[in-house]
Design a protein around this motif. Structure first.
Motif, mmCIF file in Angstrom:
data_model
loop_
_atom_site.group_PDB
_atom_site.id
_atom_site.type_symbol
_atom_site.label_atom_id
_atom_site.label_comp_id
_atom_site.label_asym_id
_atom_site.label_seq_id
_atom_site.Cartn_x
_atom_site.Cartn_y
_atom_site.Cartn_z
ATOM 1 N N MET B 1 17.884 -11.307 -16.402
ATOM 2 C CA MET B 1 17.729 -9.855 -16.472
ATOM 3 C C MET B 1 16.729 -9.459 -17.542
ATOM 4 N N LEU B 2 16.815 -10.161 -18.702
ATOM 5 C CA LEU B 2 15.905 -9.826 -19.798
ATOM 6 C C LEU B 2 14.472 -10.171 -19.428
ATOM 7 N N THR B 3 14.288 -11.364 -18.802
ATOM 8 C CA THR B 3 12.930 -11.738 -18.413
ATOM 9 C C THR B 3 12.384 -10.740 -17.409
ATOM 10 N N TYR B 4 13.267 -10.292 -16.498
ATOM 11 C CA TYR B 4 12.815 -9.312 -15.513
ATOM 12 C C TYR B 4 12.367 -8.034 -16.196
ATOM 13 N N THR B 5 13.180 -7.562 -17.154
ATOM 14 C CA THR B 5 12.836 -6.331 -17.860
ATOM 15 C C THR B 5 11.507 -6.483 -18.578
ATOM 16 N N ILE B 6 11.336 -7.639 -19.229
ATOM 17 C CA ILE B 6 10.080 -7.846 -19.961
ATOM 18 C C ILE B 6 8.910 -7.885 -18.996
ATOM 19 N N ARG B 7 9.117 -8.575 -17.854
ATOM 20 C CA ARG B 7 8.034 -8.661 -16.877
ATOM 21 C C ARG B 7 7.661 -7.264 -16.379
ATOM 22 N N ARG B 8 8.676 -6.457 -16.106
ATOM 23 C CA ARG B 8 8.391 -5.103 -15.624
ATOM 24 C C ARG B 8 7.671 -4.282 -16.695
ATOM 25 N N LEU B 9 8.089 -4.460 -17.952
ATOM 26 C CA LEU B 9 7.439 -3.722 -19.038
ATOM 27 C C LEU B 9 5.965 -4.097 -19.118
ATOM 28 N N VAL B 10 5.682 -5.397 -18.979
ATOM 29 C CA VAL B 10 4.284 -5.835 -19.039
ATOM 30 C C VAL B 10 3.509 -5.284 -17.859
ATOM 31 N N LEU B 11 4.168 -5.275 -16.682
ATOM 32 C CA LEU B 11 3.491 -4.756 -15.491
ATOM 33 C C LEU B 11 3.237 -3.254 -15.594
ATOM 34 N N ALA B 12 4.057 -2.565 -16.405
ATOM 35 C CA ALA B 12 3.887 -1.116 -16.517
ATOM 36 C C ALA B 12 2.593 -0.782 -17.241
ATOM 37 N N ILE B 13 2.092 -1.719 -18.054
ATOM 38 C CA ILE B 13 0.891 -1.411 -18.850
ATOM 39 C C ILE B 13 -0.336 -1.168 -17.965
ATOM 40 N N PRO B 14 -0.667 -2.083 -17.023
ATOM 41 C CA PRO B 14 -1.812 -1.755 -16.160
ATOM 42 C C PRO B 14 -1.631 -0.467 -15.374
ATOM 43 N N THR B 15 -0.398 -0.183 -14.944
ATOM 44 C CA THR B 15 -0.151 1.076 -14.225
ATOM 45 C C THR B 15 -0.524 2.261 -15.099
ATOM 46 N N LEU B 16 -0.051 2.219 -16.335
ATOM 47 C CA LEU B 16 -0.342 3.332 -17.245
ATOM 48 C C LEU B 16 -1.841 3.425 -17.519
ATOM 49 N N LEU B 17 -2.498 2.272 -17.675
ATOM 50 C CA LEU B 17 -3.949 2.282 -17.915
ATOM 51 C C LEU B 17 -4.660 2.941 -16.743
ATOM 52 N N PHE B 18 -4.253 2.540 -15.533
ATOM 53 C CA PHE B 18 -4.892 3.092 -14.337
ATOM 54 C C PHE B 18 -4.697 4.608 -14.286
ATOM 55 N N ILE B 19 -3.447 5.054 -14.532
ATOM 56 C CA ILE B 19 -3.180 6.487 -14.454
ATOM 57 C C ILE B 19 -3.960 7.236 -15.521
ATOM 58 N N SER B 20 -3.989 6.669 -16.739
ATOM 59 C CA SER B 20 -4.733 7.355 -17.796
ATOM 60 C C SER B 20 -6.205 7.432 -17.424
ATOM 61 N N PHE B 21 -6.725 6.370 -16.794
ATOM 62 C CA PHE B 21 -8.132 6.390 -16.396
ATOM 63 C C PHE B 21 -8.373 7.468 -15.346
ATOM 64 N N ILE B 22 -7.452 7.599 -14.380
ATOM 65 C CA ILE B 22 -7.613 8.633 -13.354
ATOM 66 C C ILE B 22 -7.589 10.017 -13.988
ATOM 67 N N ILE B 23 -6.618 10.243 -14.878
ATOM 68 C CA ILE B 23 -6.520 11.546 -15.525
ATOM 69 C C ILE B 23 -7.801 11.834 -16.304
ATOM 70 N N PHE B 24 -8.272 10.796 -17.018
ATOM 71 C CA PHE B 24 -9.481 10.971 -17.809
ATOM 72 C C PHE B 24 -10.675 11.262 -16.915
ATOM 73 N N LEU B 25 -10.771 10.502 -15.811
ATOM 74 C CA LEU B 25 -11.943 10.594 -14.939
ATOM 75 C C LEU B 25 -12.009 11.941 -14.226
ATOM 76 N N ILE B 26 -10.838 12.414 -13.755
ATOM 77 C CA ILE B 26 -10.830 13.697 -13.048
ATOM 78 C C ILE B 26 -11.394 14.777 -13.944
ATOM 79 N N VAL B 27 -10.969 14.744 -15.207
ATOM 80 C CA VAL B 27 -11.435 15.770 -16.129
ATOM 81 C C VAL B 27 -12.908 15.576 -16.436
#
Lengths: 315, 335
Positions: B1-27
């Motif tokens: 369970m812990l490894t899964y949580t950590i893996r998901r946390l790491v995977l969340a970083i590219p998602t956030l980067l992508f979203i921040s890039f979209i928000i930045f780019l639209i503006v």
């Protein structure tokens, strides 16, 4: 389904059997309609939706007052026989404005739904059918699901409004922008549902049979896959209309939708909130129209879901 | 369970980067000019200097990484400093609002309590209404209670909150005069009377949002209960002679709560989004109203930051829902 059962139950037809005994195989959509009819709410919803369509599109033929006609002496009138829904602060007839506003609201709902349906189905079918595309497309869907939609919609409209207004005229530009923005941010659910169904269909025997006689992928999708995923697509179409109408009204309500002289139901509601104390009925008309239309569409969706599910149908 | 949580946390970083890039780019891609709101009397060369100081003329990627560094590192540290009092925040530049010339994070911190208060209370009220309705609807399926409950919840998510809000104002504030139509955030609760005033002013926004949330959650609760009521373990429990109360409220309810809890977690960001409209209706000066004012004033840093915070909320609660699902249901372990 019932036809097959009947056909096998009757004895094999003799040579002297009259042609009248033979019943033409029934289209499955008649079965769907039979099941749909048993859902009271759905029937009622369909009735109201047709009524709303008639009201906004055929209504102006009977109620011929122009929505923009200003009769300043009749301003702020309460509902009466001359103005069944009253008039606004400039003396424009509210019923005519409701019709004009409904045309825009429903048109936005239908076109945005179509756009999101096309995008969602395309991505869902491609992701489900071609294994190589599955990973990237589903990651894309997940990313879109993680976008903060309402803030993003507001930002996009704020930033690109003036440019599109210059290119396509004040109404056309906003219409294109809103339809595009709503369509492009609401296809994800459709894509996921369609992908799931396509993945299941791909393992069925008739697909294998079609593949074994060398059907190319393009015809495979159009002839065998798409007709079989029609039911989830139709259900998400109804949900899409409801979602698009609410989103458009919300945008207009926040002051970032259509301009004030170009009424939509959301815009009328927004303008009426300034007159809440003296003329509360002005808020009620557009609000009721939005709510009832969305409610009816949701009920249609509910009925369709039951009617299109072969496990429930015929019970 | 812990490894899964950590893996998901790491995977969340590219998602956030992508979203921040979209928000930045639209503006960034938009034609709007941050100096457009300044007076026309400013000479062109000064205007150019202002643009230079805002960093608008640099390449887009450089601007993005500078913004990202501010968003992901400087601002969270300032936030932490504000909460804990440790002196850890770097001295570097901060995300500055075009309108107020103050750091955006400070504005958000001023607005956050009001939003959290209204949204939080309404969500809890919504859940408290929804759960019993869902349970009874499922237990007495197709009874009149179920029919009415189904109709009301259909009504609840068909009627948009901006209409229910306005309708409540017309009925309860204009005609009956029971509650104030505007939510006064400067009101401080000191004694019993001011507490009553606070209750009165929060009732309408909370009921509007709460009804909307309740209608969704009660549908899920009902469906989930119905799934479980026909299971074999329910028959076994009844056969053992357990009372109906124990069977439904302990055995069935606990199993049915699993999907409902994840739905409750998944819906939190959407509730924040919906609060934008409710705040506008009841004039709550929360984070949603900040966003609307910033959009109307072309205040791009505020818009970017608030959108980004919403995105972080979505990603975090998606993660939370997935992890909760695994914790609550031992059959679903992702290891």
């Amino acid at each position: 389904m019932t036809d097959h059962a009947l056909a096998s139950a009757t004895p094999p037809p003799g040579p002297d059997m009259a042609m009248e005994e033979y019943r033409a195989p029934r289209n499955q959509w008649w079965d769907v309609w039979d099941q749909f009819k048993t859902h009271k709410g759905a029937l009622f919803g369909l009735g109201f939706f047709i009524f709303a369509l008639l009201f906004v599109y055929a209504g102006p033929l009977i109620w011929t007052i122009d929505a923009g006609y200003i009769d300043i002496r009749a301003r702020n009138a309460s509902p009466s026989w001359i103005h069944p829904m009253g008039t606004d602060q400039l003396g424009r007839d509210t019923m005519a404005r409701m019709m004009a506003g409904g045309q825009t609201s429903i048109a936005v709902g239908l076109t945005a739904m179509l756009l999101s349906l096309v995008v969602g189905t395309l991505i869902g079918v491609v992701a489900g059918y071609f294994r190589r595309m599955d990973g990237p497309l589903m990651r894309l869907t997940d990313l879109f699901l993680a976008l903060p939609l309402l803030p993003l919609l507001l930002v996009i409209i704020m930033l690109f409004r003036d440019q599109l207004r210059g290119a396509f005229g004040p109404e056309g530009g906003i219409f294109i922008l809103i339809v595009f923005v709503i369509g492009i941010t609401s296809w994800m659910q459709t894509a996921r549902v369609v992908r799931g169904d396509v993945l299941a269909l791909k393992e069925r025997e008739f697909v294998l049979a079609a593949k074994s006689i060398g059907t190319p992928s393009r015809r495979m999708i159009t002839r065998h896959i798409l007709p079989n995923v029609m039911s989830p697509i139709m259900v998400s179409a109804t949900l899409g209309i409801a979602n698009a109408i609410i989103t458009e009204s919300a945008l207009s309500f926040l002051g970032l939708g259509f301009p004030s002289d170009f009424p939509t139901w959301g815009r009328l509601l927004f303008d009426a909130t300034d007159w809440l104390q003296s003329h509360p009925e002005r808020v009620v008309w557009p609000g009721l129209a939005i709510s009832l239309t969305v409610l009816s569409v949701n009920y249609i969706g509910d009925g369709l879901r039951d009617a299109l599910d072969p496990r429930i149908r015929g019970r | 369970m812990l490894t899964y949580t950590i893996r998901r946390l790491v995977l969340a970083i590219p998602t956030l980067l992508f979203i921040s890039f979209i928000i930045f780019l639209i503006v960034k891609l938009s034609p709007s000019d941050p100096t457009a709101g300044l007076p026309l009397t400013i000479p062109p060369e000064v205007r150019e200097q202002i643009r230079e100081s805002l960093g608008v003329n640099q390449p887009v990627l450089v601007q993005y990484f500078r913004w990202l560094q501010l968003m992901m590192w400087n601002e969270p540290l300032h936030l932490l400093e504000g909460w804990t009092g440790w002196e850890i925040a770097p001295d570097g530049p901060r995300v500055i609002s075009y309108q107020t010339r103050s750091p955006v994070m400070d504005l958000i911190m001023q607005r956050m309590p009001q939003t959290l208060w209204v949204v939080g209370v309404s969500y809890i009220v919504g859940i408290l209404i929804a759960l019993p309705i869902g349970i009874i609807s499922a237990y007495r399926q197709y009874s009149w209670f179920d029919q009415i409950g189904t109709f009301i919840s259909m009504l609840g998510f068909s009627v948009p909150t901006f209409f229910t809000g306005v309708l409540f104002i017309v009925i309860f504030a204009v005609n009956l005069g029971w509650f104030p139509s505007v939510y006064d955030t400067t009101h401080v609760v000191t004694d019993w009377d001011s507490f009553i005033v606070q209750i009165k002013q929060i009732i309408m926004p909370v009921m509007v949002l709460g009804l909307f949330n309740a209608s969704q959650i009660s549908r899920f609760m009902r469906a989930s209960m119905l799934d479980n009521l026909n299971q074999d373990y329910v028959r076994t429990a009844r056969a053992k002679g357990l009372t109906e109360r124990v069977v439904v409220l302990v055995h069935v309810l606990r199993n049915s709560m699993i999907p409902v809890v994840t739905v409750i977690a998944l819906n939190v960001p959407a509730v924040f989004g919906g609060a934008i409209i409710t705040e506008q209706v009841f004039k709550v000066n929360g984070i949603g109203q900040l966003l609307i004012i910033a959009i109307q004033g072309g205040d791009i840093p505020v818009v970017q930051t608030v959108s980004f915070i919403f995105a972080v909320l979505i990603v975090l609660f998606n993660l939370l829902a997935d992890v909760l699902y695994g914790v609550l249901d031992p059959r679903i372990r992702y290891d």
